[in-house]
Design a protein around this motif. Structure first.
Motif, PDB file in Angstrom:
ATOM      1  N   ASN A 231     -52.548   4.811 -37.726  1.00  0.00           N
ATOM      2  CA  ASN A 231     -51.160   4.356 -37.841  1.00  0.00           C
ATOM      3  C   ASN A 231     -50.824   3.361 -36.742  1.00  0.00           C
ATOM      4  OD1 ASN A 231     -50.686   6.128 -40.044  1.00  0.00           O
ATOM      5  ND2 ASN A 231     -50.346   7.822 -38.607  1.00  0.00           N
ATOM      6  N   THR A 232     -49.887   2.477 -37.018  1.00  0.00           N
ATOM      7  CA  THR A 232     -49.451   1.478 -36.051  1.00  0.00           C
ATOM      8  C   THR A 232     -48.337   2.043 -35.172  1.00  0.00           C
ATOM      9  OG1 THR A 232     -50.025  -0.356 -37.509  1.00  0.00           O
ATOM     10  CG2 THR A 232     -48.441  -0.827 -35.766  1.00  0.00           C
ATOM     11  N   ILE A 233     -48.477   1.820 -33.864  1.00  0.00           N
ATOM     12  CA  ILE A 233     -47.468   2.247 -32.900  1.00  0.00           C
ATOM     13  C   ILE A 233     -46.982   1.006 -32.156  1.00  0.00           C
ATOM     14  CG2 ILE A 233     -46.971   3.637 -30.852  1.00  0.00           C
ATOM     15  CD1 ILE A 233     -49.297   5.426 -31.591  1.00  0.00           C
ATOM     16  N   HIS A 234     -45.668   0.905 -31.983  1.00  0.00           N
ATOM     17  CA  HIS A 234     -45.081  -0.171 -31.188  1.00  0.00           C
ATOM     18  C   HIS A 234     -44.450   0.427 -29.931  1.00  0.00           C
ATOM     19  CE1 HIS A 234     -45.520  -3.097 -34.468  1.00  0.00           C
ATOM     20  NE2 HIS A 234     -45.119  -2.119 -35.275  1.00  0.00           N
ATOM     21  N   ILE A 235     -44.548  -0.280 -28.846  1.00  0.00           N
ATOM     22  CA  ILE A 235     -43.868   0.172 -27.625  1.00  0.00           C
ATOM     23  C   ILE A 235     -42.378   0.355 -27.898  1.00  0.00           C
ATOM     24  CG2 ILE A 235     -43.260  -0.431 -25.247  1.00  0.00           C
ATOM     25  CD1 ILE A 235     -46.182   0.227 -25.472  1.00  0.00           C
ATOM     26  N   SER A 236     -41.822  -0.518 -28.730  1.00  0.00           N
ATOM     27  CA  SER A 236     -40.380  -0.464 -29.024  1.00  0.00           C
ATOM     28  C   SER A 236     -39.995   0.812 -29.775  1.00  0.00           C
ATOM     29  CB  SER A 236     -39.958  -1.690 -29.836  1.00  0.00           C
ATOM     30  OG  SER A 236     -40.706  -1.775 -31.048  1.00  0.00           O
ATOM     31  N   ASP A 237     -40.969   1.500 -30.355  1.00  0.00           N
ATOM     32  CA  ASP A 237     -40.668   2.776 -31.030  1.00  0.00           C
ATOM     33  C   ASP A 237     -40.104   3.802 -30.059  1.00  0.00           C
ATOM     34  OD1 ASP A 237     -41.760   1.638 -33.308  1.00  0.00           O
ATOM     35  OD2 ASP A 237     -43.698   2.651 -33.118  1.00  0.00           O
ATOM     36  N   TYR A 238     -40.341   3.598 -28.755  1.00  0.00           N
ATOM     37  CA  TYR A 238     -39.950   4.580 -27.751  1.00  0.00           C
ATOM     38  C   TYR A 238     -38.644   4.226 -27.045  1.00  0.00           C
ATOM     39  CZ  TYR A 238     -44.481   6.708 -28.428  1.00  0.00           C
ATOM     40  OH  TYR A 238     -45.571   7.336 -28.995  1.00  0.00           O
ATOM     41  N   LYS A 239     -37.978   3.194 -27.507  1.00  0.00           N
ATOM     42  CA  LYS A 239     -36.705   2.838 -26.880  1.00  0.00           C
ATOM     43  C   LYS A 239     -35.715   3.986 -27.057  1.00  0.00           C
ATOM     44  CE  LYS A 239     -36.542  -2.117 -26.348  1.00  0.00           C
ATOM     45  NZ  LYS A 239     -35.725  -3.332 -26.499  1.00  0.00           N
ATOM     46  N   LEU A 244     -43.894   7.196 -20.388  1.00  0.00           N
ATOM     47  CA  LEU A 244     -45.012   6.904 -19.505  1.00  0.00           C
ATOM     48  C   LEU A 244     -46.134   6.321 -20.361  1.00  0.00           C
ATOM     49  CD1 LEU A 244     -46.162   7.274 -16.549  1.00  0.00           C
ATOM     50  CD2 LEU A 244     -47.315   9.299 -17.454  1.00  0.00           C
ATOM     51  N   VAL A 245     -46.440   5.043 -20.159  1.00  0.00           N
ATOM     52  CA  VAL A 245     -47.567   4.408 -20.836  1.00  0.00           C
ATOM     53  C   VAL A 245     -48.793   4.632 -19.958  1.00  0.00           C
ATOM     54  CG1 VAL A 245     -48.503   2.267 -21.771  1.00  0.00           C
ATOM     55  CG2 VAL A 245     -46.032   2.691 -21.860  1.00  0.00           C
ATOM     56  N   ASP A 246     -49.697   5.471 -20.430  1.00  0.00           N
ATOM     57  CA  ASP A 246     -50.829   5.917 -19.622  1.00  0.00           C
ATOM     58  C   ASP A 246     -52.127   5.337 -20.183  1.00  0.00           C
ATOM     59  OD1 ASP A 246     -52.098   7.608 -17.588  1.00  0.00           O
ATOM     60  OD2 ASP A 246     -52.838   8.776 -19.288  1.00  0.00           O
ATOM     61  N   LEU A 277     -47.111   7.937 -23.964  1.00  0.00           N
ATOM     62  CA  LEU A 277     -47.921   7.178 -24.901  1.00  0.00           C
ATOM     63  C   LEU A 277     -49.213   6.819 -24.185  1.00  0.00           C
ATOM     64  CD1 LEU A 277     -48.569   5.571 -27.452  1.00  0.00           C
ATOM     65  CD2 LEU A 277     -47.218   3.679 -26.521  1.00  0.00           C
ATOM     66  N   ALA A 278     -50.332   7.354 -24.638  1.00  0.00           N
ATOM     67  CA  ALA A 278     -51.622   7.109 -23.997  1.00  0.00           C
ATOM     68  C   ALA A 278     -52.363   6.000 -24.734  1.00  0.00           C
ATOM     69  CB  ALA A 278     -52.461   8.379 -23.979  1.00  0.00           C
TER      70      ALA A 278
END
Length: 355
Positions: A231-239, A244-246, A277-278
């Motif tokens: 599946n596709t994940i966007h950083i913006s999904d976490y707004k 924590l981007v690990d 989000l790892a």
């Protein structure tokens, strides 16, 4: 005293080699008055063997930039080897062997210079002085140690602006990682053009770009990632959340060692405006999948199988893992490389009272 800074003090006495560009010739001429046989030079991934004849030897070839050369001899007993900075041009040295008879016999190699290149001319006396000064402050408060390093590096750079030596040193020891951005930026701007275009100049430039890209207050680029199920994940999904981007890898032992702590943090704050989000930079998917399953990681995991060429790694000029960034609910970077208690303290500050 915190061990991470003590490590940098020790690195000041021990140069570390890296890699680079155009080839230049080198010649090392040496005398060894009390030993006949072979001398071994560990030249970045391979060993060159040179025969000592009539108590003299000649070692020559090409290199793409100065680096630390380890050497050793056959002695029939454990050897304490030695090092010197191999640089283009001619170096003339004399070596001697010293047998230490304390418990198990060991053989030490002493080294003296008769002729040095420009990098050695600056750094040989500099390191001799450091070996005297560092023990005096090794157990001093961290602030005093930091002040010593800043002043010492500033002096080294200011006194040798036209020499490659200070730029070589701050990159090869890794000390650039604790030097203030202002000092590094000034050093880069004052660097001769030839050095800016060379390996050490480019490494310093890359680090300054990393500092600029990861500066607190910067908006995070909206990277597109792929999770375990494709599946596709966007950083913006976490707004709307602190996230924590690990960045990690299955082969990275410090990354794996950090997972139990991240589980504790995740268990405490997940669902309370916090998520993790790892991103794995494993080259192969299967070791990554196996590691996620073995560690029983429950937060979102994505992969960019380009390793250190992964888009996020290139964008932020990151060259090592673990690496992380903490984003606020608007996607703004509010902290970089928070680990252990520093991360726990930051989250307690941002999300007080969460259980």
């Amino acid at each position: 005293m915190p061990s991470h800074f003590s490590g940098f003090l020790l690195l000041l006495c021990c140069l570390i080699g890296l890699s680079s560009h155009a080839q230049e010739r080198f010649t090392v001429r040496g005398t060894v008055p009390h030993y006949n046989g072979k001398i071994y030079f560990d030249n970045e991934g391979h060993t060159d063997t040179v025969l000592i004849k009539d108590k003299k030897f000649l070692y020559e070839g090409t290199i793409d930039r100065p680096f630390v050369l380890w050497f050793r001899i056959d002695a029939g007993i454990p050897i304490s080897g030695n090092t010197f900075i191999l640089e283009p041009g001619e170096t003339v040295i004399s070596m001697d062997t010293i047998i230490r008879r304390t418990g198990e016999d060991t053989c030490e190699i002493s080294l003296k210079y008769q002729k040095m290149g420009p990098v050695n001319k600056v750094l040989v006396p500099y390191e001799k002085r450091l070996k005297i000064e560092i023990p005096k402050i090794r157990f001093a408060p961290e602030e005093e140690q930091l002040r010593f390093v800043m002043n010492d590096m500033r002096t080294l750079i200011l006194k040798n602006r036209q020499s490659l030596a200070p730029y070589y040193y701050i990159i090869n020891t890794g000390i650039y990682q604790v030097l203030p951005e202002g000092l590094l930026d000034s050093a880069y701007r004052d660097m001769p053009v030839a050095y800016k275009n060379g390996y050490f100049g480019q490494q310093l430039k890359r680090h300054l770009e990393y500092l600029d890209q990861t500066r607190v207050g910067q908006p995070m680029k909206d990277f597109t990632l792929t999770d375990l199920k494709g599946n596709t994940i966007h950083i913006s999904d976490y707004k709307g959340k602190f996230v924590l981007v690990d960045v990690w890898a299955s082969w990275c032992q410090p990354c794996r060692a950090e997972i139990p702590f991240l589980k504790t943090v995740y268990g405490k704050y997940h669902g309370q405006q916090f998520d993790i989000l790892a991103l794995s930079i494993d080259y192969d998917r299967q070791p990554w999948i196996d590691a996620v399953q073995k560690e029983q990681i429950t937060w979102a995991n994505a992969i960019d199988a380009r390793g250190f060429d992964a888009e996020l790694m290139q964008y932020f000029r990151v060259s090592s893992v673990p690496f992380n960034m903490l984003l606020d609910p608007n996607g703004i970077v509010i902290a970089v490389n928070l680990h252990g208690e520093r991360l726990a303290q930051k989250l307690e500050e941002l999300l007080p009272g969460k259980k």
